[in-house]
Design a protein around this motif. Structure first.
Motif, PDB file in Angstrom:
ATOM      1  N   SER A  25     -16.691  78.602  96.738  1.00  0.00           N
ATOM      2  CA  SER A  25     -16.842  80.056  96.660  1.00  0.00           C
ATOM      3  C   SER A  25     -18.217  80.402  96.119  1.00  0.00           C
ATOM      4  CB  SER A  25     -15.757  80.633  95.747  1.00  0.00           C
ATOM      5  OG  SER A  25     -15.976  82.011  95.560  1.00  0.00           O
ATOM      6  N   GLN A  26     -18.997  81.086  96.912  1.00  0.00           N
ATOM      7  CA  GLN A  26     -20.314  81.523  96.446  1.00  0.00           C
ATOM      8  C   GLN A  26     -20.163  82.321  95.154  1.00  0.00           C
ATOM      9  OE1 GLN A  26     -23.416  83.785  95.337  1.00  0.00           O
ATOM     10  NE2 GLN A  26     -21.842  84.971  96.361  1.00  0.00           N
ATOM     11  N   GLU A  60     -20.456  90.021 111.623  1.00  0.00           N
ATOM     12  CA  GLU A  60     -20.388  90.851 110.422  1.00  0.00           C
ATOM     13  C   GLU A  60     -21.597  91.756 110.226  1.00  0.00           C
ATOM     14  OE1 GLU A  60     -21.379  87.342 107.136  1.00  0.00           O
ATOM     15  OE2 GLU A  60     -20.203  89.047 106.491  1.00  0.00           O
ATOM     16  N   THR A  75     -17.322  82.435 105.078  1.00  0.00           N
ATOM     17  CA  THR A  75     -18.415  81.466 105.231  1.00  0.00           C
ATOM     18  C   THR A  75     -18.159  80.198 104.417  1.00  0.00           C
ATOM     19  OG1 THR A  75     -20.081  83.079 105.811  1.00  0.00           O
ATOM     20  CG2 THR A  75     -20.855  81.154 104.630  1.00  0.00           C
ATOM     21  N   VAL A 118     -24.865  90.749 101.851  1.00  0.00           N
ATOM     22  CA  VAL A 118     -23.432  90.501 102.055  1.00  0.00           C
ATOM     23  C   VAL A 118     -23.227  89.259 102.932  1.00  0.00           C
ATOM     24  CG1 VAL A 118     -21.397  91.430 103.223  1.00  0.00           C
ATOM     25  CG2 VAL A 118     -22.631  92.829 101.574  1.00  0.00           C
ATOM     26  N   ALA A 119     -24.061  89.123 103.944  1.00  0.00           N
ATOM     27  CA  ALA A 119     -23.953  87.947 104.815  1.00  0.00           C
ATOM     28  C   ALA A 119     -24.472  86.722 104.072  1.00  0.00           C
ATOM     29  CB  ALA A 119     -24.747  88.173 106.091  1.00  0.00           C
ATOM     30  N   SER A 120     -23.601  85.769 103.886  1.00  0.00           N
ATOM     31  CA  SER A 120     -23.956  84.585 103.117  1.00  0.00           C
ATOM     32  C   SER A 120     -24.764  83.607 103.975  1.00  0.00           C
ATOM     33  CB  SER A 120     -22.652  83.926 102.646  1.00  0.00           C
ATOM     34  OG  SER A 120     -22.930  82.820 101.862  1.00  0.00           O
ATOM     35  N   ALA A 168     -12.703  80.917 101.734  1.00  0.00           N
ATOM     36  CA  ALA A 168     -12.593  82.055 102.648  1.00  0.00           C
ATOM     37  C   ALA A 168     -13.929  82.263 103.348  1.00  0.00           C
ATOM     38  CB  ALA A 168     -12.238  83.323 101.868  1.00  0.00           C
ATOM     39  N   GLY A 227     -17.452  82.800  93.246  1.00  0.00           N
ATOM     40  CA  GLY A 227     -16.516  82.304  92.226  1.00  0.00           C
ATOM     41  C   GLY A 227     -15.510  83.359  91.804  1.00  0.00           C
TER      42      GLY A 227
END
Ligand code: M6R
Length: 609
Positions: free
Chosen positions: A351-352, A492, A306, A402-404, A304, A354
């Motif tokens: 997934s960062q 974002e 990033t 929050v922003a990856s 999902a 997980g």
């Protein structure tokens, strides 16, 4: 989504809860609350409940020194049912005030429960959680159940996802805990115990943790941890020591985590070379993963946001080196709309955190089909990691903004090691020739050069993005995939409506949106097959009045280009090309006076579907 913290047996429960909530604020920040009491067996305590709309700092302002105790629970909220307001903030209480509950997740049948069991009750707010705590109270009272039995029975009636921490004012020395799908774990201290959504929030107090599995219920006192399954059996479980470092979760001298995390990327690239290659440069990926992939006929990457974009950025490299087609799936779509699969699929969950619920619902289906899977994540022991056949870790260190940013580049680099390992195993020529450790070291240096030009990049975009309502990123091939990520990052945290577009597709409709001074940022990496075409598309938007900024790899640069990125191996160009776009998003947000790390409406870990 929502952060939970609880402690029992600590002389300063208030501070433990508040410090924990501050560390959990990335999970939700529209309202928060704590309940603090004194954990003495046999002593009935009223306890203190304080809630506030807004950030943890707003809650802190409401908490006086008189709020003290040795046990309590706290919560930071990301609204799902009911708007952000003090009456919807957790903890929620039963009508008689006896039970106090915090919750993360979504109770899908809360309206039915309200109607069937609680039709006479008055509710202060609109949350599903308030229904849950009323239900526990109703079961205790009407059926004469003790707290544990009432909680257990409520869990059999509740449908959906939850992490719960429950307190009973008549037993203030106990915290009752349960989980299904939403993350929660126990922290073991010396003379006290904790419960929390994330180890990071407890790392000041302990590095010793115990997992809780779905459909388990835990009874926590200062000296004991008792895990039950829903059938009432006691479950025994070993604790584990987490390797988190306190300094990893601090901001240091940085104004925002995002900037710190952008700056950490060269170090992350080097770390990955240490982890996934030996001193001779030989790739050291788990043999089981390699064999599973060699036996597969198609790779499915599920993710999902990033992470999904990182999947796209890795597709070409994976296909080239593993000789297998790679298909991308948006996790929230595939959960209910799984397409026809190949004969021997292999699933990769990127997934960062997980913990992404959308990805997990696909993994549950993949497991039910008995198919092999790999989770690539930054968080050891996370749900997706535990439930997949294999795990590869990103080793990026905690990502708190929050922003990856660093997780995206680490995902591409980690998949590059995987591609190299599988390609080498099948004797693919390109894989054998690809010196990944050397190439990644060049990427690290390139990122360092880009980072040394922050002021230039800030200056280039400050005017362009100061007041605009919309913007475009365009590119072809790998640059298109980076455009998707660049536009997500910009929208974002700066709230500029931004589209990442395949440059050649513009003229098929979207070019109608280009008008005088519309910002268009063009990405042009060193791919002679597409660079000239992208430049043609740049000319088309310039002719319609767009204000264009180009981000170009040095080998493809021409006079007048704006931001130059040193050239790297084409397999890894997305890593180098994305960094200026991360900085663009950061400075756009900063100059608009926004909270870079905690953009509105978002949360770091999206644990609801
Ligand atoms: O933890 P995950 O990588 O699974 O999270 C997926 C997305 O929610 C996440 O990447 C989100 O898009 C980020 N806020 C983007 O910066």
């Amino acid at each position: 989504m929502c952060g939970i913290v609880g402690v029992v047996g600590h002389k300063n429960a208030r501070d433990i809860l508040m410090q924990g909530l501050e560390k959990l604020e990335y999970r939700g920040y529209d309202s928060a609350g704590i309940f603090v009491t004194s954990a003495q067996q046999g002593v009935q305590e009223t306890g203190q409940l304080i809630k506030s709309v807004g950030r943890i700092a707003d809650l802190r302002e409401k908490i006086g020194i008189d709020v003290a105790g040795t046990a309590g629970i706290g919560h930071t909220r990301w609204a799902t049912h009911g708007k952000p307001a003090a009456h919807n903030a957790h903890p929620h209480t039963s009508s008689d005030g006896r039970f106090v509950l915090v919750h993360n997740g979504v109770i899908e049948n809360y309206l039915a429960l309200k109607q069937d069991y609680l039709s006479a009750d008055h509710f202060d707010g609109e949350t599903d959680t308030e229904v849950a705590v009323h239900l526990i109270a109703a079961l205790a009272e009407q059926e004469g159940l003790d707290t544990l039995e009432a909680f257990k029975k409520a869990l059999t009636l509740i449908e959906g996802s939850y992490a719960f921490a429950l307190m009973d004012r008549t037993r203030p020395d106990v915290i009752y805990v349960a989980k299904n799908k939403s993350p929660l774990l126990i922290g073991l201290g010396d003379g006290y115990h904790m419960v929390c959504s994330d180890a990071m929030a407890m790392i000041r107090e302990t590095s010793e943790f115990m997992e809780i599995h779905d459909h388990e219920l835990v009874i926590l006192t200062k000296d004991t941890v008792e895990i039950h399954d829903l059938a009432g059996n006691i479950v025994s479980r070993e604790s584990y020591t987490a390797e988190l470092d306190l300094s990893d979760i601090g901001k240091g001298t940085y104004p925002f985590y995002m900037l710190k995390e952008i700056d950490e990327q060269p170090a992350v690239m080097r770390k990955l070379s240490q982890v996934y290659a030996d001193e001779n440069g030989q790739v050291t990926v788990d043999q089981g993963i390699i064999e599973a992939l060699v036996n597969a006929d198609r790779i499915y990457i599920i993710a999902a946001g990033t992470s999904y974009h990182a999947g796209y950025a890795s597709k070409y490299l994976l296909e080239e080196l593993t000789e297998k087609p790679v298909e991308l799936g948006i996790a929230s779509e595939w959960g209910y709309n799984m397409p026809r699969l190949s004969d021997k699929p292999f699933f990769i969950f990127l997934s960062q955190s997980g913990e992404t619920a959308d990805s997990r619902q696909v993994l549950v289906k993949v497991n039910a089909l008995g198919l092999p899977s790999l989770t690539v994540t930054n968080v050891p022991g996370s749900t997706l990691s535990r439930e997949a056949s294999f795990t590869m870790l990103l080793h990026a260190g905690p990502e708190i903004a929050v922003a990856s940013t660093k997780a995206y580049t680490a995902q591409i680099a980690t998949l590059a090691f995987l591609a190299k390992a599988v390609g080498t195993a099948i004797q693919n020529d390109k894989a054998q020739a690809f010196d990944i450790v050397h190439e990644l070291s060049i990427v690290a240096q390139t990122i360092e050069t880009t980072l040394s030009e922050k002021a230039w990049i800030e200056n280039k975009i400050t005017g362009l993005l100061a007041t605009t309502r919309n913007a475009f990123y365009i590119g072809r091939g790998q640059d298109y995939y980076v455009s998707m990520e660049a536009s997500l990052k910009l929208k974002e945290i700066s709230y500029i409506q931004c589209e990442g577009f395949a440059a050649g597709e513009l003229k098929h409709g979207t070019i109608a949106l280009i008008e005088d001074q519309t910002p268009v940022i063009a990405l042009i990496s060193n791919n002679p097959k597409v660079a000239a075409h992208t430049r043609g598309n740049v000319s088309e938007v310039v002719a319609r009045g767009a204000s264009v900024v180009t981000i170009v790899e040095r080998a493809a640069a021409i006079d007048g280009d704006d931001i130059i990125v040193n050239t790297v191996h084409p397999y890894l160009s997305s890593i180098a090309m994305v960094v200026p776009t991360q900085l663009i998003a950061y400075y756009a947000s900063l100059h608009r006076g926004l909270d870079v790390d905690k953009p509105r409406n978002l949360a770091k870990s999206v644990t609801v579907e």
